[in-house]
Design an enzyme around this catalytic site. Structure first.
Site, PDB file in Angstrom:
ATOM      1  N   SER A 130       0.834  -1.199   0.000  1.00 46.27           N
ATOM      2  CA  SER A 130       0.000   0.000   0.000  1.00 46.27           C
ATOM      3  C   SER A 130       0.874   1.257   0.000  1.00 46.27           C
ATOM      4  O   SER A 130       1.561   1.518  -0.989  1.00 46.27           O
ATOM      5  CB  SER A 130      -0.969  -0.045   1.190  1.00 46.27           C
ATOM      6  OG  SER A 130      -1.999   0.905   1.051  1.00 46.27           O
ATOM      7  N   HIS A 166      -4.675  -1.622  -4.009  1.00 37.94           N
ATOM      8  CA  HIS A 166      -6.046  -2.009  -3.609  1.00 37.94           C
ATOM      9  C   HIS A 166      -7.026  -1.749  -4.751  1.00 37.94           C
ATOM     10  O   HIS A 166      -8.137  -1.255  -4.555  1.00 37.94           O
ATOM     11  CB  HIS A 166      -6.466  -1.247  -2.347  1.00 37.94           C
ATOM     12  CG  HIS A 166      -5.488  -1.343  -1.230  1.00 37.94           C
ATOM     13  ND1 HIS A 166      -5.025  -2.545  -0.750  1.00 37.94           N
ATOM     14  CD2 HIS A 166      -4.858  -0.375  -0.499  1.00 37.94           C
ATOM     15  CE1 HIS A 166      -4.168  -2.325   0.235  1.00 37.94           C
ATOM     16  NE2 HIS A 166      -4.036  -1.015   0.395  1.00 37.94           N
TER      17      HIS A 166
END
Length: 239
Positions: A130, A166
């Site tokens: 991330s 994501h």
């Protein structure tokens, strides 16, 4: 000079979200570092403010293993006497998720932008999830500023692409990345569904891997006519 940039990594254990276990992407990071007998693996949790819960979960994940697990904390001050020497001594540096905007600001205060480039050039595997993925690129969509995603501040730029993380689980990610590439705010960009990692040799994308089925990576690029094309990459499923 290798980077493993992911939307995955440590997996939750049965006891809860802050009970971690090393997933296939973590094992692959160690493999890319040469499968040392006692790998030196450093967790950098700046993006969550070096939160003690994450730090403890990291150490518990490797308890009883051959991994020599350490952390680099920057709050309230560095927890090692020589940050550069500590990071250059690692096989794997894993950067956790959280606020990529805050991470980049704090890193630059402490000179980690230059230190991490030196680590990369010296053969230390750079990796993360991330925020710990976006940081290696030019930039990408982030929730650092609130629930409405925006373009992250300039990343370290080791990889000359934008980055989307994501991609399959947060609905704002794909349209914002497409818009940023279309407007020229980001160059050609590489994106990952949850559980997927991208492997780079130097700045070349050489592999895509996943810890789950039905997940993918993507290349998002601006065509000559100004429209945006998205190409799906099928990753290798890790054991």
């Amino acid at each position: 000079m290798r980077i493993l940039a992911t939307s995955g990594g440590f997996l939750p254990a049965e006891l809860g979200v802050y009970q971690w276990r090393p997933g296939p992407l973590i094992a692959h990071a160690i493999h890319l570092a040469g499968d040392p007998a006692r790998p030196r693996f450093c967790y950098v949790g700046t993006a969550m403010g070096d939160h003690v819960i994450g730090t403890n979960a990291f150490h518990r994940a490797f308890a009883g293993s051959e991994v020599r697990a350490t952390t680099l904390d920057l709050f309230p001050m560095p927890n090692v006497p020589d940050v550069r020497a500590h990071l250059l001594a690692q096989d794997v540096i894993w950067v956790g998720g959280g606020s990529v905007a805050n991470l980049l600001a704090v890193w630059r205060v402490h000179g980690l932008d230059e230190i991490l480039r030196e680590c990369w050039e010296s053969g230390v595997l750079l990796s993360g999830v991330s925020a710990g993925s976006i940081c290696w690129y030019v930039g990408g969509p982030t929730d650092s500023y609130g629930p409405d995603l925006q373009l992250a501040p300039p990343g370290l730029g080791l990889l000359p692409y934008g980055n989307g993380v994501h991609y399959d689980s947060e609905e704002q990610r794909r349209p914002l990345l497409h818009g940023l590439v279309e407007k020229g705010d980001l160059p050609t960009s590489h994106a990952t569904d949850d559980g997927v990692g991208l492997v780079y040799e130097g700045t070349e994308l050489v592999d895509a891997v996943s810890d789950r089925r039905d997940a993918a990576a993507y290349v998002v690029e601006r065509r000559a006519d100004g429209t945006v094309a998205e190409t799906r990459i099928e990753p290798r499923l890790l054991g």
